[in-house]
Design an enzyme around this catalytic site. Sequence first.
Site, PDB file in Angstrom:
ATOM      1  CE  LYS A  47      42.077  30.059  40.663  1.00 36.21           C
ATOM      2  NZ  LYS A  47      43.072  29.253  39.930  1.00 36.21           N
ATOM      3  NE  ARG A  81      48.444  30.950  43.854  1.00 35.42           N
ATOM      4  CZ  ARG A  81      47.469  31.828  43.695  1.00 35.42           C
ATOM      5  NH1 ARG A  81      46.217  31.432  43.563  1.00 35.42           N
ATOM      6  NH2 ARG A  81      47.750  33.126  43.663  1.00 35.42           N
TER       7      ARG A  81
HETATM    8  C1  8Y4 Z   1      38.809  34.810  43.876  1.00 37.14           C
HETATM    9  C2  8Y4 Z   1      40.104  34.826  44.265  1.00 37.14           C
HETATM   10  C3  8Y4 Z   1      38.511  34.453  42.587  1.00 37.14           C
HETATM   11  C4  8Y4 Z   1      41.108  34.511  43.386  1.00 37.14           C
HETATM   12  C5  8Y4 Z   1      39.517  34.139  41.695  1.00 37.14           C
HETATM   13  C6  8Y4 Z   1      40.829  34.171  42.095  1.00 37.14           C
HETATM   14  C7  8Y4 Z   1      46.588  30.015  40.243  1.00 37.14           C
HETATM   15  C8  8Y4 Z   1      47.856  30.614  40.333  1.00 37.14           C
HETATM   16  C9  8Y4 Z   1      46.306  32.141  40.378  1.00 37.14           C
HETATM   17  C10 8Y4 Z   1      46.517  28.594  40.135  1.00 37.14           C
HETATM   18  C11 8Y4 Z   1      48.920  28.589  40.228  1.00 37.14           C
HETATM   19  C12 8Y4 Z   1      43.047  33.423  41.376  1.00 37.14           C
HETATM   20  C13 8Y4 Z   1      48.704  32.963  40.497  1.00 37.14           C
HETATM   21  C14 8Y4 Z   1      43.854  33.431  40.135  1.00 37.14           C
HETATM   22  N1  8Y4 Z   1      45.631  30.993  40.288  1.00 37.14           N
HETATM   23  N2  8Y4 Z   1      49.003  29.925  40.323  1.00 37.14           N
HETATM   24  N3  8Y4 Z   1      47.655  31.962  40.408  1.00 37.14           N
HETATM   25  N4  8Y4 Z   1      47.716  27.940  40.126  1.00 37.14           N
HETATM   26  N5  8Y4 Z   1      50.043  27.855  40.208  1.00 37.14           N
HETATM   27  N6  8Y4 Z   1      41.784  33.875  41.149  1.00 37.14           N
HETATM   28  O1  8Y4 Z   1      45.450  27.974  40.009  1.00 37.14           O
HETATM   29  O2  8Y4 Z   1      43.477  33.080  42.433  1.00 37.14           O
HETATM   30  S1  8Y4 Z   1      45.593  33.740  40.414  1.00 37.14           S
END
Ligand code: 8Y4
Length: 279
Positions: A220, A254
Amino acid sequence: MLWRCGSFTFDLKRPLIMGIVNVTPDSFSDGGRFFDVTAACAHARRLLAEGADLIDVGGESTRPGAAEVGTEEELRRVLPVVQALAAEGAAVSVDTSKPEVMRAALAAGAVVVNDVRALQWPGALAAVANSDCGVVLMHMQGTPQTMQRDPHYADVAAEVKDFLQARVHAAEAAGIARERIAVDPGFGFGKTAQHNYELLARLPEIAALGLPLLVGISRKAMLQHATGRAVDERVHASVAAALIAVARGARIVRVHDVAATRDALAVWNATVEQERKEQ
Ligand code: 8Y4
């Protein structure tokens, strides 16, 4: 501490790794869904082989500004992947806020509902209450479309904790047993980098809710804030963040990079086991 998720009961003495699998439209197949489903299943199998305890399957992008996906489209993306992995014996989590997708995924063998909207959409509490699955209740300020515009808190850790406490009470009132519920502060969801680091520093206050604590920081933007790294160069920072979260009370991480996280947590586990022996 145990976390009851359908046919799985997870012992949280050792932290769990939730591997991320996104089922997003591919540019290869014209109209067909063969390639994206096949690719998602193959990726999930690799994460399981690397040591993932469960696989989080998502078909809706919750990235800042991303368009919402319709129920039919989300089902088309997610269901075949959930079905295939569950049939292979994997513990499958479905990342969705839609009650219809929850019900279909649970019927197809999913054992966890991971909802970034904490079961606030109409019908979501009932969909989970009518099952014996585990559930992740996550905090978000605003909506994915607007959340990163100008997030504000008087006290981010206190507000996140109060929100999660209220959603746990709503879930219990709807008939979802406490032993099925995990909570998540929602890193990056309506938070500045400073909010995210304050939450990470004060994670023990969220852990004090006494429920399994899930944390998602993998790749992130808050890691770019600290390291300056682009999204595809954030593996080391992601592993560091996962370990910091576990050290501050997280019990489920996660992550995208399962193999690297597994080795870091193996060192954590060996240290904690030694500590237990000394007492
Ligand atoms: C690069 C890759 C940059 C991914 C940003 C992202 C969470 C979640 C997501 C979390 C739970 C993400 C579905 C966002 N984040 N579920 N989901 N907790 N429980 N962004 O932090 O991965 S999606």
